[in-house]
Enzyme design. Structure first.
Site, short mmCIF file in Angstrom:
data_model
loop_
_atom_site.label_atom_id
_atom_site.label_comp_id
_atom_site.label_asym_id
_atom_site.label_seq_id
_atom_site.Cartn_x
_atom_site.Cartn_y
_atom_site.Cartn_z
CB ALA A 193 -0.92 -0.01 1.21
CB SER A 200 25.95 -23.54 -25.90
OG SER A 200 26.89 -24.19 -26.69
CG LEU A 201 27.28 -23.82 -20.26
CD1 LEU A 201 26.41 -23.91 -19.01
CD2 LEU A 201 28.72 -23.44 -19.89
CD GLU A 216 26.47 -19.37 -11.59
OE1 GLU A 216 26.02 -19.66 -12.71
OE2 GLU A 216 27.24 -18.44 -11.37
CE LYS A 227 22.36 -26.00 -18.94
NZ LYS A 227 21.13 -25.64 -19.62
CG ASP A 254 14.43 -26.14 -18.01
OD1 ASP A 254 14.90 -25.81 -19.12
OD2 ASP A 254 13.75 -27.16 -17.84
CD GLU A 287 18.30 -19.79 -19.02
OE1 GLU A 287 19.37 -19.26 -19.42
OE2 GLU A 287 17.88 -20.87 -19.46
CE1 TYR A 303 24.29 -17.27 -18.37
CE2 TYR A 303 22.06 -17.85 -17.68
CZ TYR A 303 22.99 -17.61 -18.68
OH TYR A 303 22.61 -17.70 -19.99
CE LYS A 341 28.52 -20.27 -15.05
NZ LYS A 341 27.59 -19.18 -14.87
CE LYS A 361 20.63 -30.36 -19.51
NZ LYS A 361 20.83 -30.36 -20.92
CB CYS A 406 -17.95 -51.58 -19.48
SG CYS A 406 -16.55 -52.34 -18.63
CB CYS A 438 -18.77 -56.23 -18.02
SG CYS A 438 -19.38 -54.59 -17.60
CB CYS A 454 -18.34 -49.74 -15.99
SG CYS A 454 -19.02 -51.39 -16.07
CB CYS A 500 -17.74 -54.99 -14.59
SG CYS A 500 -16.33 -54.34 -15.48
S1 IVH Z 1 26.78 -20.00 -18.07
C1 IVH Z 1 29.57 -19.52 -21.71
N1 IVH Z 1 25.19 -20.48 -16.08
O1 IVH Z 1 22.44 -22.89 -20.24
C2 IVH Z 1 28.20 -20.01 -21.48
N2 IVH Z 1 24.35 -20.83 -18.27
O2 IVH Z 1 23.88 -24.60 -22.33
C3 IVH Z 1 27.58 -19.23 -20.40
N3 IVH Z 1 22.03 -21.59 -18.33
O3 IVH Z 1 22.34 -20.83 -22.99
C4 IVH Z 1 26.50 -19.96 -19.80
N4 IVH Z 1 21.68 -21.57 -16.16
O4 IVH Z 1 21.02 -20.02 -21.03
C5 IVH Z 1 25.31 -20.49 -17.41
N5 IVH Z 1 23.89 -20.81 -14.18
C6 IVH Z 1 24.01 -20.82 -15.53
C7 IVH Z 1 22.96 -21.19 -16.38
C8 IVH Z 1 23.18 -21.19 -17.75
C9 IVH Z 1 21.14 -21.80 -17.35
C10 IVH Z 1 21.74 -21.80 -19.76
C11 IVH Z 1 22.18 -20.64 -20.60
C12 IVH Z 1 22.89 -21.22 -21.77
C13 IVH Z 1 22.74 -22.68 -21.60
C14 IVH Z 1 24.05 -23.33 -21.95
#
Ligand code: IVH
Length: 702
Positions: free
Chosen positions: A38, A86-87, A121, A123, A125, A191, A243, A313, A337, A431, A434, A449, A455
């Protein structure tokens, strides 16, 4: 921060804007609001007043500018200043050790050197995005795209409340950088996701409107972020976690802070008011990684958002640089994963299953798919409403989910993949087991039924229910045996179980002599049971274990229960009109009475005083061995019922009052017997007291 009235209006406005920005961070990012909603609304209204009076003061970083903008024709393409990589993935502890070994080798650590330090950290989704802040103000936000080029979704990202439109000023966060100027450029990587709670709420409203429901929070987040009309995005509750950092640049002449570790980078982002996960940790070596994975795995289900693994990392930024990249992924980081909880497969067919009470359950027949650690080929769809809510058609590509030990479920269809020949499920009219008609009670979700115990499917379920441990407990009588007994017509109804002979059991498939003997012994032993278990085992609708116990305690004998009318039933604890009606209609059916008769004739002993292993004292009830005289009309029980109940608990019911009478049970219009009882000083009780005293009988007996 206080906004004083004696300050010039524009200064007041600026201070107000900053104060609101701080409250937004406290609320949406730090989960620690300092003022009430409020109070916030009052400040926000003041801001709107200022902006209405001075539209020229409105800037893109104003908290009022989160409502979405006019729809676009398409998203503009942008080039990422630093590529969004990507990772690589790890799926096992072996993959983990290999990652640690590679990192150690890459940083020239000898075998006996200290463990390498990692930042860990969750990951998230969701969808990767990058945010660009120029001089502390959010100027652009984009999707990852192919890593090099992304889509400009700035207008949409601006509607997400946990994304600050303006960073916290450095002087406010106490950064001693020799400047209060924010970085001239800051790229934030993170994300966008949807909290499970917000996802559930969204799907509820979507379904209520007859709109498309989303299969999971990730898809809902993606669908919401990629709206050309950002006003629609503004209506969806999206969240954001960061992240990492892309490029950071400082004004010329400033001693730019040199953070040494990834963890420090993230802490700095958090200080600037950006949301980071509370679940991040710094750990040592491969063992530390494995422990983190374990710990998050345990917490996973309780987190308010979906994660699909954890990310490790190398913590030192110098070491990260040394390790570098392979193709499009860093060598210094890896995603570990979790086993997938969701998989896509084809919905081959929908058939129906008949339950114990005749409820017809649609079941998804799936192309077998490995998910959550097992192969799933069937999943219950619960009922037709659920099926419609999920908008499933036979032939659809569907998402199947199996999380932990939860039974697999079909989450929803991927509508884009619906084949032209997909067809709707039609509830059969008869049914499949039966051939009795199936009908749907208008106010219920289930179709049923109408075959009852004709049955075979219902019979099998009824037998399994009766035999289960919490009912009469026939150990060893599982579904394989029951299927054969019913299919071969050896058992048509419950009493047939008690006529089974050794040779009949021994002739069943995969039934050794020893097992046949064991099952026969278990069938025999099941006859000594409690009234409550027996009642529960009969599978009367709405009579679960607790109600069965209440009924047994109240009526003491099956005869008394069967004789009870609605009023008498309603006297029982927690028995309302629905349960009473269900009991009455069950006992009104002659085939049910016949089953009970036959079971009793087969030798069931239900009197709750004769339970083995219970001491005489425990067996004692206030009426055991006592003589009672009934007189007058009782409010709910008939004389016969009262007599049956009393006799069941060991009382002797007599016709005349004497000095030997222990109690007189008196109703209205009681005559000379009551007068005599009073003369002799005998305890007089009424029906309510009788019922109370019966309920006080030891529970363990029933
Ligand atoms: S680090 C150099 N940290 O995972 C790459 N990525 O497969 C930097 N993701 O596209 C990514 N949680 O969107 C990082 N704690 C996290 C994450 C994360 C989710 C996703 C991210 C990336 C994908 C990589």
């Amino acid at each position: 921060m206080m906004v004083h009235a004696d300050v010039a209006p524009e200064a007041r406005f600026l201070a107000l804007k900053q104060e609101l920005a701080m409250h937004l961070v406290a609320y949406h990012v730090r989960d620690a609001p300092v003022i009430s909603d409020a109070q916030y609304d009052v400040l926000y209204a003041q801001l709107l007043d200022f902006e209405a009076a001075h539209p020229e003061w409105i800037t893109p970083d104003s908290p009022s500018q989160r409502v979405g903008a006019a729809p676009l024709d398409g998203f503009a393409q942008i080039t990422h200043r630093t590529p969004m990589l990507s990772l690589n993935n790890a799926f096992s502890v072996d993959d983990l050790s290999a990652f640690d070994r590679r990192c150690r080798e890459g940083t020239n650590l000898a075998a006996d050197d200290a463990a390498l330090e990692y930042a860990c950290e969750p990951k998230f989704d969701g969808l990767a995005v990058t945010l660009t802040y120029e001089n502390g103000v959010l100027t652009q936000g984009a999707t990852r795209g192919d890593g090099e080029f992304g889509e400009d979704v700035t207008a949409n990202l601006r509607t997400i409340r946990s994304i600050p439109l303006k960073l916290m000023p450095l002087n406010v966060i106490g950064a001693s950088l020799g400047t209060s100027s924010p970085p001239t450029l800051l790229e934030v990587r993170g994300e966008v996701l949807m909290m499970r709670r917000d996802f559930d709420r969204l799907n509820e409203t979507q379904a209520a409107k007859g709109d498309k429901v989303f299969v999971n929070p990730r898809n809902a987040a993606a669908g919401s972020l990629r709206q050309l009309d950002s006003r629609l995005t503004a209506q969806r509750r999206l969240s954001f976690f960061c992240y990492g950092m892309g490029r950071i640049e400082w004004p010329p002449g400033i001693d730019a802070p040199l953070f040494a570790t990834h963890a420090q980078n993230i802490d700095f982002l958090a200080q600037l008011g950006l949301p980071v996960s509370a679940e991040r940790r710094v750990v040592q070596g491969a063992i530390g990684l494995a422990q983190f994975y374990e710990a998050i795995g345990v917490k996973r289900a309780q987190l308010p958002f979906d994660i699909d693994g954890v990310v490790y990392k190398v913590n030192s930024l110098r070491q990260q640089q040394g390790l570098g990249f392979v193709s499009r992924a860093p060598r210094f980081a890896i995603a570990h994963k979790f086993p997938a909880e969701e998989a896509t497969t084809i919905l081959l067919d929908i058939t129906v299953q008949v339950g114990r009470t005749g409820a017809i359950t649609p079941v998804a027949r799936l192309q077998p798919v490995f998910v959550g650690g097992t192969t799933v080929s069937n999943a219950t769809l619960h009922n037709i409403d659920e099926l419609q809510r999920k908008q499933l058609m036979i032939g659809d590509t569907v998402i199947v989910r199996r999380a932990g030990d939860v039974i697999p479920e079909v989450v929803g269809a991927i509508l884009e993949k619906r084949p032209a020949d997909a067809r709707d499920f039609v509830m059969p009219t008869h049914c499949p087991e039966c051939h009795s008609p199936i009908f749907r009670v208008p106010e219920e979700v289930a179709s049923r039924c109408t075959g009852g115990l004709i049955c075979p499917a219902q019979r099998k379920q009824a037998i399994l229910h009766f035999a289960q441990r919490r009912a009469v407990d026939i150990e060893g009588l599982g579904d394989k045996i029951v299927d054969q007994l019913v299919d071969s017509d050896l058992v048509k109804s419950l009493p047939d179980l008690y006529k089974l002979e050794f040779s009949q059991l021994a002739s069943l498939e995969r039934m050794a002599e020893k097992s046949a003997t064991n099952v026969l012994d278990a069938i025999e032993a099941s006859k000594k049971t409690t009234l409550a278990r027996f009642l529960y085992g009969l599978g009367i609708r709405h009579v679960g274990e607790t109600t069965a116990k209440d009924l047994a305690r109240h009526f003491c004998t099956i005869d008394a229960l069967m004789a009870a009318d609605e009023l008498a039933l309603l006297q029982v604890n927690d028995v309302g009109p629905v349960v009473a009606e269900s009991l009455l209609s069950f006992f009104a059916q002659s085939q049910n009475r016949d089953v009970i008769d036959a079971l009793l004739k087969a030798g069931f002993v239900l009197s709750h005083q004769t339970l083995p292993g219970v001491s005489a004292e425990e067996n004692a009830t206030p009426f055991a061995g006592k003589t009672i005289v009934l007189t007058g009309t009782l409010p709910t029980l008939s004389r016969d019922q009262a007599q049956a109940m009393l006799e069941a608990v060991g009382a002797k019911v007599s016709g005349s009052v004497s000095k030997k009478t222990h109690y007189v049970l008196a109703g209205s219009d009681a005559g000379s017997k009551l007068v005599k009882a009073q003369e002799l000083g005998i305890t007089v009780i009424d029906e309510a007291q009788l019922l109370l005293m019966l309920q006080l009988a030891p529970q363990s007996l029933i």
